[in-house]
Scaffold this active site. Structure first.
Site, short mmCIF file in Angstrom:
data_model
loop_
_atom_site.label_atom_id
_atom_site.label_comp_id
_atom_site.label_asym_id
_atom_site.label_seq_id
_atom_site.Cartn_x
_atom_site.Cartn_y
_atom_site.Cartn_z
N ALA A 4 0.86 -1.18 0.00
CA ALA A 4 0.00 0.00 0.00
C ALA A 4 0.90 1.23 0.00
CB ALA A 4 -0.90 -0.02 1.23
N GLY A 24 0.59 -5.13 0.96
CA GLY A 24 -0.62 -5.21 0.15
C GLY A 24 -0.40 -5.84 -1.21
N GLU A 38 -0.64 -9.45 -0.54
CA GLU A 38 -2.05 -9.74 -0.25
C GLU A 38 -2.91 -9.70 -1.50
OE1 GLU A 38 -2.00 -6.65 2.76
OE2 GLU A 38 -2.51 -8.14 4.28
N GLU A 83 4.80 -5.23 7.11
CA GLU A 83 4.06 -4.19 7.84
C GLU A 83 4.57 -3.98 9.26
OE1 GLU A 83 2.65 -6.56 5.96
OE2 GLU A 83 0.99 -5.73 4.79
N1 CO8 Z 1 4.52 3.21 -0.74
C1 CO8 Z 1 4.91 4.38 -1.28
N2 CO8 Z 1 6.02 4.51 -2.03
C2 CO8 Z 1 6.79 3.43 -2.21
C3 CO8 Z 1 6.44 2.17 -1.68
C4 CO8 Z 1 5.25 2.08 -0.90
N3 CO8 Z 1 4.83 0.93 -0.37
N4 CO8 Z 1 7.41 1.30 -2.02
C5 CO8 Z 1 8.29 1.97 -2.75
N5 CO8 Z 1 7.93 3.26 -2.88
C6 CO8 Z 1 8.64 4.33 -3.60
C7 CO8 Z 1 9.85 4.81 -2.82
O1 CO8 Z 1 9.45 5.72 -1.82
C8 CO8 Z 1 10.67 5.43 -3.91
O2 CO8 Z 1 10.13 6.69 -4.21
P1 CO8 Z 1 11.13 8.00 -4.35
O3 CO8 Z 1 11.96 7.65 -5.55
O4 CO8 Z 1 10.18 9.12 -4.56
O5 CO8 Z 1 11.91 8.05 -3.08
C9 CO8 Z 1 10.40 4.53 -5.11
O6 CO8 Z 1 9.17 3.83 -4.81
C10 CO8 Z 1 11.46 3.49 -5.33
O7 CO8 Z 1 11.65 2.78 -4.11
P2 CO8 Z 1 13.10 2.55 -3.43
O8 CO8 Z 1 14.00 3.68 -3.76
O9 CO8 Z 1 12.86 2.27 -1.98
O10 CO8 Z 1 13.56 1.23 -4.20
P3 CO8 Z 1 14.58 0.11 -3.69
O11 CO8 Z 1 14.83 -0.76 -4.87
O12 CO8 Z 1 15.73 0.74 -2.96
O13 CO8 Z 1 13.75 -0.71 -2.57
C11 CO8 Z 1 11.82 -1.87 -1.66
C12 CO8 Z 1 12.63 -1.49 -2.93
C13 CO8 Z 1 12.66 -2.80 -0.78
C14 CO8 Z 1 10.58 -2.59 -2.15
C15 CO8 Z 1 11.45 -0.61 -0.87
O14 CO8 Z 1 10.90 0.35 -1.75
C16 CO8 Z 1 10.48 -0.83 0.25
O15 CO8 Z 1 10.83 -1.35 1.30
N6 CO8 Z 1 9.17 -0.44 0.03
C17 CO8 Z 1 8.16 -0.53 1.05
C18 CO8 Z 1 7.69 -1.95 1.25
C19 CO8 Z 1 6.64 -2.01 2.32
O16 CO8 Z 1 6.88 -1.71 3.47
N7 CO8 Z 1 5.41 -2.43 1.95
C20 CO8 Z 1 4.31 -2.55 2.86
C21 CO8 Z 1 3.49 -1.32 2.87
S1 CO8 Z 1 2.19 -1.34 4.12
C22 CO8 Z 1 0.94 -2.23 3.35
O17 CO8 Z 1 1.08 -2.71 2.28
C23 CO8 Z 1 -0.36 -2.32 4.09
C24 CO8 Z 1 -1.34 -3.24 3.31
C25 CO8 Z 1 -2.74 -2.76 3.40
C26 CO8 Z 1 -3.73 -3.75 2.74
C27 CO8 Z 1 -3.72 -3.70 1.23
C28 CO8 Z 1 -4.77 -4.63 0.66
C29 CO8 Z 1 -4.57 -4.89 -0.82
#
Ligand code: CO8
Length: 261
Positions: free
Chosen positions: A67, A110, A113, A133
């Site tokens: 998400a 998400g 999921e 999460e």
């Molecule tokens: N939300 C918003 N932006 C994101 C997300 C995210 N989940 N993931 C990546 N991005 C963005 C980054 O902020 C970045 O943006 P910017 O260039 O503006 O800084 C861009 O995407 C590229 O990401 P990274 O630079 O971080 O790329 P890396 O290759 O270094 O890392 C990762 C990749 C490991 C995937 C890393 O981006 C990461 O850890 N992302 C977050 C993963 C995460 O925590 N996901 C869980 C989110 S909570 C959730 O999903 C709740 C679920 C709710 C239910 C949904 C039902 C369908």
């Protein structure tokens, strides 16, 4: 056809709708506007009489990295509760037609999921699943504690949800999260998923819907009720032209021509 901002839709075969999540700069983070479009596209495909199966995919780098954390971070309890946040993010589970997830790269939170909400998951060897999460001070909100536990058992699900560690395509295959891991290469997982969708779309669609309903019932019903439900669906299919055609074709040693009726 409709144009979208956060997804792409195409018809790689007249019988298959391919939906591609398309927020490359955010690794396909799932936002409310994205889900509004996704739900519209899913419903359109489910209602299209030409379409027999749907494929959902992302990019090589990310199916979806979860998400959208930036959209969520300032939300308050009263907002998410009153607004019923996430309630319309599970629409995909109400579709009658089969949905195949083709997963490459990150399927986190998400994203994991959403893949688990699909009927079949095919994974590229690069796929990385996880429920991170816990690292954000929350827990899965889209079925990660429920569908994943059904799929892989309590101890593994507990480890993943409480540590937030990712799991590989190979682990996902071993644990039965995905039906299989395809060969390496760009686009391979989408190609294989489209091929599987085309194959399914060529079957009698009434039987396909009934098969999906029956397998899903295994998650909701006790065994005796589930077996009863399956038997009734099976009986009902004898009222279809496709049953007559399918069995006649076998007896006559020819291919069936299903009319989906
Ligand atoms: N939300 C918003 N932006 C994101 C997300 C995210 N989940 N993931 C990546 N991005 C963005 C980054 O902020 C970045 O943006 P910017 O260039 O503006 O800084 C861009 O995407 C590229 O990401 P990274 O630079 O971080 O790329 P890396 O290759 O270094 O890392 C990762 C990749 C490991 C995937 C890393 O981006 C990461 O850890 N992302 C977050 C993963 C995460 O925590 N996901 C869980 C989110 S909570 C959730 O999903 C709740 C679920 C709710 C239910 C949904 C039902 C369908």
């Amino acid at each position: 056809s409709q144009t979208y901002q956060h997804i792409l839709t195409s018809r790689p075969d007249p019988s298959v709708t391919l939906i591609t999540l398309n927020r490359p700069k955010a690794l396909n983070a799932l936002s409310s506007p994205l889900f509004a479009e996704l739900n519209t596209a899913l419903l359109a495909a489910d209602e299209d009489p030409e379409v027999g199966a749907i494929v959902l995919t992302g990019s090589e780098k990310a199916f979806a990295a979860g998400a959208d954390i930036k959209e969520m971070k300032d939300k308050e309890y009263a907002d998410v509760y009153k607004g019923n946040f996430l309630a319309d993010w599970t629409r995909i589970t109400t579709l009658r037609k089969p949905v195949i997830a083709a997963v490459s790269g990150y399927a986190l939170g998400g994203g994991c999921e959403l893949a688990l909400m699909c009927d079949i998951i095919l994974a590229s060897p690069t796929a990385k699943f996880g429920q991170p999460e816990i690292n954000l001070g929350v827990i899965p909100g889209g079925g990660g504690s429920q569908r994943l536990t059904h799929a892989i058992g309590k101890s593994r699900a507990m480890e993943l949800v409480l540590t937030g560690r990712n799991f590989s395509a190979q682990e996902a295959e071993r644990w039965g999260v995905v039906s299989r891991v395809v060969g390496e290469g760009e686009g391979v997982v989408v190609k294989e998923a489209v091929e599987m969708a085309r194959l399914i779309a060529g079957k009698g669609r009434v039987a396909v819907m009934a098969g999906k309903e029956a397998v899903n019932a295994a998650y909701e019903l006790q065994l005796a009720e589930g077996l009863h439900f399956e038997r009734r669906l099976f009986h009902g299919l004898f009222a279809t032209k496709d049953q007559k055609e399918g069995m006649a074709a076998f007896a006559e040693k020819r291919k069936p021509a299903f009319t989906h009726s």
